[in-house]
Design a protein around this motif. Sequence first.
Motif, short mmCIF file in Angstrom:
data_model
loop_
_atom_site.label_atom_id
_atom_site.label_comp_id
_atom_site.label_asym_id
_atom_site.label_seq_id
_atom_site.Cartn_x
_atom_site.Cartn_y
_atom_site.Cartn_z
N MET A 1 -27.43 8.23 -8.54
CA MET A 1 -26.21 8.92 -8.96
C MET A 1 -25.03 8.52 -8.06
O MET A 1 -25.18 8.40 -6.85
CB MET A 1 -26.42 10.43 -8.88
N ILE A 2 -23.91 8.27 -8.70
CA ILE A 2 -22.70 7.89 -7.95
C ILE A 2 -21.67 9.00 -8.10
O ILE A 2 -21.33 9.39 -9.22
CB ILE A 2 -22.09 6.58 -8.50
N GLU A 3 -21.21 9.52 -6.98
CA GLU A 3 -20.13 10.51 -7.03
C GLU A 3 -18.95 9.99 -6.24
O GLU A 3 -19.10 9.59 -5.08
CB GLU A 3 -20.59 11.83 -6.41
N VAL A 4 -17.81 10.00 -6.88
CA VAL A 4 -16.60 9.52 -6.23
C VAL A 4 -15.60 10.67 -6.23
O VAL A 4 -15.39 11.32 -7.25
CB VAL A 4 -16.01 8.32 -7.01
N ASN A 5 -15.05 10.94 -5.04
CA ASN A 5 -14.17 12.10 -4.92
C ASN A 5 -12.81 11.69 -4.36
O ASN A 5 -12.70 11.28 -3.21
CB ASN A 5 -14.84 13.15 -4.02
N ASN A 6 -11.79 11.80 -5.21
CA ASN A 6 -10.41 11.59 -4.81
C ASN A 6 -10.20 10.26 -4.08
O ASN A 6 -9.57 10.19 -3.03
CB ASN A 6 -9.94 12.75 -3.93
N LEU A 7 -10.77 9.21 -4.67
CA LEU A 7 -10.76 7.88 -4.05
C LEU A 7 -9.39 7.21 -4.19
O LEU A 7 -8.86 7.13 -5.29
CB LEU A 7 -11.83 7.01 -4.74
N THR A 8 -8.85 6.75 -3.07
CA THR A 8 -7.62 5.96 -3.13
C THR A 8 -7.82 4.65 -2.39
O THR A 8 -8.64 4.55 -1.47
CB THR A 8 -6.40 6.68 -2.50
N LYS A 9 -7.08 3.64 -2.83
CA LYS A 9 -7.11 2.35 -2.15
C LYS A 9 -5.71 1.75 -2.18
O LYS A 9 -5.09 1.65 -3.24
CB LYS A 9 -8.10 1.39 -2.84
N GLU A 10 -5.23 1.39 -1.01
CA GLU A 10 -3.91 0.77 -0.92
C GLU A 10 -4.05 -0.62 -0.30
O GLU A 10 -4.78 -0.79 0.67
CB GLU A 10 -2.98 1.62 -0.05
N PHE A 11 -3.37 -1.59 -0.89
CA PHE A 11 -3.24 -2.91 -0.25
C PHE A 11 -1.81 -2.99 0.24
O PHE A 11 -0.89 -3.27 -0.53
CB PHE A 11 -3.53 -4.03 -1.24
N GLY A 12 -1.59 -2.73 1.52
CA GLY A 12 -0.23 -2.66 2.02
C GLY A 12 0.49 -1.51 1.33
O GLY A 12 0.04 -0.38 1.40
N LYS A 13 1.59 -1.84 0.65
CA LYS A 13 2.36 -0.77 -0.01
C LYS A 13 1.85 -0.51 -1.43
O LYS A 13 2.23 0.46 -2.06
CB LYS A 13 3.85 -1.16 -0.06
N LEU A 14 1.01 -1.43 -1.91
CA LEU A 14 0.55 -1.33 -3.29
C LEU A 14 -0.58 -0.31 -3.39
O LEU A 14 -1.63 -0.48 -2.78
CB LEU A 14 0.08 -2.71 -3.76
N LYS A 15 -0.36 0.74 -4.19
CA LYS A 15 -1.41 1.75 -4.39
C LYS A 15 -2.21 1.36 -5.62
O LYS A 15 -1.76 1.55 -6.75
CB LYS A 15 -0.79 3.13 -4.56
N VAL A 16 -3.40 0.80 -5.39
CA VAL A 16 -4.20 0.31 -6.51
C VAL A 16 -5.02 1.43 -7.13
O VAL A 16 -5.16 1.51 -8.34
CB VAL A 16 -5.11 -0.85 -6.03
N LEU A 17 -5.58 2.28 -6.29
CA LEU A 17 -6.30 3.46 -6.79
C LEU A 17 -5.57 4.70 -6.30
O LEU A 17 -5.28 4.83 -5.11
CB LEU A 17 -7.75 3.46 -6.30
N GLN A 18 -5.28 5.62 -7.21
CA GLN A 18 -4.40 6.75 -6.85
C GLN A 18 -5.12 8.08 -6.85
O GLN A 18 -4.50 9.12 -7.03
CB GLN A 18 -3.25 6.83 -7.87
N GLY A 19 -6.44 8.04 -6.64
CA GLY A 19 -7.17 9.31 -6.61
C GLY A 19 -8.13 9.39 -7.79
O GLY A 19 -7.82 9.98 -8.82
N ILE A 20 -9.31 8.80 -7.58
CA ILE A 20 -10.30 8.76 -8.66
C ILE A 20 -11.41 9.74 -8.33
O ILE A 20 -11.96 9.72 -7.23
CB ILE A 20 -10.89 7.34 -8.79
N THR A 21 -11.73 10.61 -9.26
CA THR A 21 -12.86 11.52 -9.10
C THR A 21 -13.75 11.34 -10.32
O THR A 21 -13.28 11.45 -11.45
CB THR A 21 -12.37 12.98 -8.99
N GLU A 22 -15.02 11.01 -10.06
CA GLU A 22 -15.89 10.65 -11.19
C GLU A 22 -17.34 10.77 -10.74
O GLU A 22 -17.67 10.51 -9.59
CB GLU A 22 -15.59 9.21 -11.62
#
Lengths: 224, 240
Positions: free
Chosen positions: B1-22
């Motif tokens: 089972m995979i649980e992802v909670n409020n995941l964000t990822k930024e490359f420098g100023k670029l916000k690629v993931l803005q809060g993933i919960t799944e």
Amino acid sequence: MEIYLKGIAIAYSGALVTLQITIFAVIMGVIVGLFVALGKMSSIKLIRIIFSVYVELLRGTPMVVQALIIYYGLPMLLQDFGFNFRWESPVFASILVCGINSSAYVAEIIRGGLQAVDKGQMEAARSLGMKHSQAMRFIIIPQAFRIILPALGNEFITLLKETAVLSVITLTEVTRKSMLWVAATFEAWPAYLGTAFVYLSFTIPLSRLVAVMERRMAQSDRSK
Amino acid sequence: MIEVNNLTKEFGKLKVLQGITETIRENEVVCVIGPSGSGKSTFLRCINLLEIPTSGEIYINGEQINKKGVDINRIRKKMGMVFQNFNLFPHMTTLQNITISPIQVNKTSKAEAEEQAMELLKMVGLQDKAHVYPSALSGGQKQRAAIARALAMKPEIMLFDEPTSALDPEMVGEVLQVMKDLTHQGMTMVIVTHEMGFAREVADRVLFMDEGLIVEQGTPEEIFGNPKNERTKSFLSKVL
């Protein structure tokens, strides 16, 4: 004519020493150079700085000066500290000087080669559960080695020619053989023509070999 | 089972993931669709920490993996990954590609690893390609070999990052078939794909991503048949 053949023969009598020094120095250069390359790519800043300084010092000074420091300078320093050290023969000192000198250049070659391996290779290896060190050993380094083989061949050629400066620390390699003969006979023209001939007899086949390796590389790139 | 909670990822100023919960359940097949640059691949690559998340938590079978002191190599053994560009090891034969990790990481004996590899090659239809190098394989064959390589570690989860995007059209089918076979074996699968027909056919659930968020999710019938979100509708109208 005979005097020219004699000049070549005299130079050739030092060829074994020249080749010996070059081969051992390249082996040492590759082994040390690999560690230096990995050190320069370390994630720890201090280690990166140390190895960068190492490379800068070696690339920024002539090898003849490095030879003088190691062969004449080092024993004196050690004697000042109370160690009774002197070089038994210039052979080991020569391998050390050439090996260390070469390691700085080889390190840059290896670093370039490691960085030329597609970064997807590291990702694939890590995604299979390999540690960073395992991925380097089994996946990245073997591929980098193929990439850098031609450049290492060129380094071998460069080093082979560079060993001529070791005559200053009395190593009786090709150039010094000729110089000694000139000192005795004053036949400078045939002697040094012979010296040049001997170096060319090694460097021309070697550079042909490097060219073949480069062509092979280009082909395997196309078929990827 | 995979649980992802409020995941964000930024490359420098670029916000690629803005809060993933799944949450992705065991044995579930989830397809992730969405426009280019929506963060699908980054989301997938965060799950096995090929990308380190900027914030948020990822749990695999209840264990948080993105915190200090976790041996990620142990976690990655449970997760296979298939890449868009195959990333086969070009200096090894197909068989060696498949056996290197079981032998070096799991300390499986060479004979056992090769036996398993041959079974996997048979499964993906490449038993006659065991001793050739990747350069001699077609794109579709390369990707099938890469799937076999990932399966050799006996993963519980398989991650697919656009596995057919680099393939010539006539080779897409053979790779999708292998993946479809896997879904019947009860493997947990997360598939980033542009193959809408395939997603519709095999997915238990479809996630639609846009601008670093999961905008809409549901069964294939819901997403493809009756999308609710405007962005989903607009995307699907362009690709279907």
